[in-house]
Scaffold this motif. Structure first.
Motif, PDB file in Angstrom:
ATOM      1  N   TYR A  71       0.838  -1.201   0.000  1.00 41.60           N
ATOM      2  CA  TYR A  71       0.000   0.000   0.000  1.00 41.60           C
ATOM      3  C   TYR A  71       0.874   1.252   0.000  1.00 41.60           C
ATOM      4  O   TYR A  71       0.572   2.240  -0.662  1.00 41.60           O
ATOM      5  CB  TYR A  71      -0.899   0.011   1.237  1.00 41.60           C
ATOM      6  N   GLN A  72       1.976   1.201   0.758  1.00 39.70           N
ATOM      7  CA  GLN A  72       2.868   2.346   0.852  1.00 39.70           C
ATOM      8  C   GLN A  72       3.448   2.710  -0.512  1.00 39.70           C
ATOM      9  O   GLN A  72       3.667   3.893  -0.803  1.00 39.70           O
ATOM     10  CB  GLN A  72       4.009   2.055   1.829  1.00 39.70           C
ATOM     11  N   PRO A  90      -9.185   3.453   1.839  1.00 39.30           N
ATOM     12  CA  PRO A  90      -9.463   4.765   2.429  1.00 39.30           C
ATOM     13  C   PRO A  90      -8.297   5.318   3.251  1.00 39.30           C
ATOM     14  O   PRO A  90      -7.970   6.503   3.137  1.00 39.30           O
ATOM     15  CB  PRO A  90     -10.684   4.490   3.303  1.00 39.30           C
ATOM     16  N   ALA A  91      -7.655   4.488   4.062  1.00 35.70           N
ATOM     17  CA  ALA A  91      -6.563   4.993   4.898  1.00 35.70           C
ATOM     18  C   ALA A  91      -5.342   5.361   4.071  1.00 35.70           C
ATOM     19  O   ALA A  91      -4.706   6.395   4.323  1.00 35.70           O
ATOM     20  CB  ALA A  91      -6.187   3.961   5.959  1.00 35.70           C
ATOM     21  N   SER A  92      -4.992   4.532   3.079  1.00 39.02           N
ATOM     22  CA  SER A  92      -3.825   4.871   2.262  1.00 39.02           C
ATOM     23  C   SER A  92      -4.067   6.167   1.491  1.00 39.02           C
ATOM     24  O   SER A  92      -3.150   6.983   1.317  1.00 39.02           O
ATOM     25  CB  SER A  92      -3.460   3.720   1.312  1.00 39.02           C
ATOM     26  N   TYR A  93      -5.312   6.378   1.035  1.00 40.43           N
ATOM     27  CA  TYR A  93      -5.648   7.663   0.398  1.00 40.43           C
ATOM     28  C   TYR A  93      -5.446   8.817   1.383  1.00 40.43           C
ATOM     29  O   TYR A  93      -4.829   9.840   1.048  1.00 40.43           O
ATOM     30  CB  TYR A  93      -7.099   7.654  -0.099  1.00 40.43           C
ATOM     31  N   VAL A  94      -5.938   8.660   2.600  1.00 45.79           N
ATOM     32  CA  VAL A  94      -5.837   9.723   3.603  1.00 45.79           C
ATOM     33  C   VAL A  94      -4.374  10.022   3.935  1.00 45.79           C
ATOM     34  O   VAL A  94      -3.980  11.191   4.038  1.00 45.79           O
ATOM     35  CB  VAL A  94      -6.629   9.341   4.861  1.00 45.79           C
ATOM     36  N   TYR A  95      -3.549   8.976   4.084  1.00 46.32           N
ATOM     37  CA  TYR A  95      -2.128   9.194   4.361  1.00 46.32           C
ATOM     38  C   TYR A  95      -1.479   9.999   3.224  1.00 46.32           C
ATOM     39  O   TYR A  95      -0.656  10.889   3.465  1.00 46.32           O
ATOM     40  CB  TYR A  95      -1.400   7.869   4.524  1.00 46.32           C
ATOM     41  N   ALA A  96      -1.848   9.671   1.976  1.00 44.73           N
ATOM     42  CA  ALA A  96      -1.292  10.402   0.829  1.00 44.73           C
ATOM     43  C   ALA A  96      -1.798  11.843   0.808  1.00 44.73           C
ATOM     44  O   ALA A  96      -1.031  12.790   0.587  1.00 44.73           O
ATOM     45  CB  ALA A  96      -1.657   9.688  -0.466  1.00 44.73           C
ATOM     46  N   LYS A 152      -0.819  -0.211   6.151  1.00 49.41           N
ATOM     47  CA  LYS A 152      -1.621   0.918   5.677  1.00 49.41           C
ATOM     48  C   LYS A 152      -3.022   0.492   5.229  1.00 49.41           C
ATOM     49  O   LYS A 152      -3.773   1.300   4.680  1.00 49.41           O
ATOM     50  CB  LYS A 152      -0.896   1.625   4.515  1.00 49.41           C
ATOM     51  N   SER A 153      -3.392  -0.764   5.446  1.00 47.48           N
ATOM     52  CA  SER A 153      -4.736  -1.239   5.096  1.00 47.48           C
ATOM     53  C   SER A 153      -5.751  -0.699   6.093  1.00 47.48           C
ATOM     54  O   SER A 153      -5.566  -0.820   7.312  1.00 47.48           O
ATOM     55  CB  SER A 153      -4.777  -2.767   5.082  1.00 47.48           C
ATOM     56  N   THR A 154      -6.836  -0.134   5.593  1.00 46.94           N
ATOM     57  CA  THR A 154      -7.860   0.443   6.470  1.00 46.94           C
ATOM     58  C   THR A 154      -8.477  -0.621   7.373  1.00 46.94           C
ATOM     59  O   THR A 154      -8.413  -0.540   8.600  1.00 46.94           O
ATOM     60  CB  THR A 154      -8.969   1.106   5.631  1.00 46.94           C
ATOM     61  N   SER A 155      -9.097  -1.621   6.742  1.00 50.84           N
ATOM     62  CA  SER A 155      -9.819  -2.647   7.511  1.00 50.84           C
ATOM     63  C   SER A 155      -8.898  -3.724   8.053  1.00 50.84           C
ATOM     64  O   SER A 155      -9.243  -4.407   9.019  1.00 50.84           O
ATOM     65  CB  SER A 155     -10.903  -3.288   6.636  1.00 50.84           C
ATOM     66  N   GLY A 156      -7.734  -3.890   7.422  1.00 49.73           N
ATOM     67  CA  GLY A 156      -6.821  -4.946   7.827  1.00 49.73           C
ATOM     68  C   GLY A 156      -5.778  -4.531   8.832  1.00 49.73           C
ATOM     69  O   GLY A 156      -4.986  -5.355   9.287  1.00 49.73           O
ATOM     70  N   ALA A 157      -5.770  -3.233   9.232  1.00 58.67           N
ATOM     71  CA  ALA A 157      -4.775  -2.787  10.213  1.00 58.67           C
ATOM     72  C   ALA A 157      -5.171  -1.490  10.916  1.00 58.67           C
ATOM     73  O   ALA A 157      -5.231  -1.429  12.130  1.00 58.67           O
ATOM     74  CB  ALA A 157      -3.407  -2.632   9.559  1.00 58.67           C
TER      75      ALA A 157
END
Length: 291
Positions: A71-72, A90-96, A152-157
């Motif tokens: 994801y990173q 969703p989380a990887s988008y937000v981090y970016a 960086k997985s939303t649901s997986g981490a």
């Protein structure tokens, strides 16, 4: 542990050779497309193939699928402009987005109902065990082995480390006996089925896909926890992509082309809907707590 995580992230920045979907006219530079590796990347490319071919045809430029291992890597690809268009968690988008405010979420899939996910634009993070010989309660999971997908997985981490932690009221590393990352939702589900771990945090929609593919049946697993609803993965433009190109891509993706229906059928989706950054406000709030 710090060095192991650093090594994982550095390994994730590796960009493998891409798959180029060629258009008839090639006098424009390629559009570089990437997807976070939620499962086997070849399967993901095959599912998206009709959309990518449609983009190549209508934009009159090749679409280069950038193969990434984490994801990173997709985040870094957008930030470095090596990726123009991406499908992200969703989380990887937000981090970016937090590192480049000009990155833009603009579309998402709307899904048909599955065994674990209702119809609509939202899914959930699930904590899953085996129904037959796995833990039957959250309390019984204390001291067991659990698998996450990608850091960086939303649901997986990300959601488990924040929302589930509040449920048990202790840090996850104090609750579980061992914690590991598998790299994808499919690998986590296989690890559970094969007895390598006692429980997994996975996306409800990815678990639905595992059911449809025959990897697992609904009766084989037991859901011990569900998160609050999470908006589905966004399609994302890199920062400073020319506005005219963005509008053309939007027009293509929100059209009624039969090629889009082919992609939707393969993704068990009912349509493509517009999204904005506000749809991921809850994820922004969670990630700000990490600072």
């Amino acid at each position: 542990r710090r060095y192991m995580v650093l090594g994982l992230l550095l390994a994730g920045l590796f960009f493998a050779p891409g798959i180029i979907l060629q258009a008839k006219a090639t006098d424009h530079s390629a559009l570089h497309f990437a997807m976070v590796p939620k499962k086997n990347l070849d399967q993901q490319v095959e599912e998206m193939g009709s959309l990518l071919r449609l983009l190549a045809e209508k934009l009159e430029r090749p679409v280069d699928v950038v193969r990434v291992s984490s994801y990173q890597a997709v985040i870094e690809g957008l930030l470095s402009a090596d990726v123009d268009l991406a499908v992200m968690g969703p989380a990887s988008y937000v981090y970016a987005k937090q590192r480049d405010a000009t990155i833009e979420a603009f579309a998402s899939l709307q899904r048909a109902a599955g065994a674990f996910t209702p119809e609509g634009s939202y899914y959930q993070s699930l904590l899953v065990t085996l129904a037959g010989n796995g833990a039957q309660t959250l309390h019984a999971l204390r001291g067991t082995k659990v698998a996450f997908t990608d850091p960086k997985s939303t649901s997986g981490a990300v959601i488990p480390h924040h929302e589930f932690r509040k449920k048990i009221n202790v840090p996850l590393q104090q609750f579980f006996g061992a914690m590991s990352y598998t790299g994808s939702h499919d690998r986590s589900i296989r690890a559970l089925i094969n007895g390598q771990v006692d429980a997994v945090f996975v996306s409800s929609s990815r678990l639905d896909e595992a059911v449809r593919s025959g990897m697992v049946t609904p009766r084989q697993v037991r859901v011990l926890w569900r998160s609050q609803p999470i908006h589905y993965d966004p399609f994302v433009f890199r920062g400073h992509l020319p506005q005219q190109l963005k509008e053309r891509i939007r027009h293509i993706m929100f059209s009624s082309s039969p090629a889009l229906q082919t992609m939707l059928d393969k993704k068990n989706a009912t349509g493509i809907v517009a999204v904005s950054d506000g749809d991921y406000a809850n994820i922004h709030a969670i990630t700000r707590q990490e600072r």
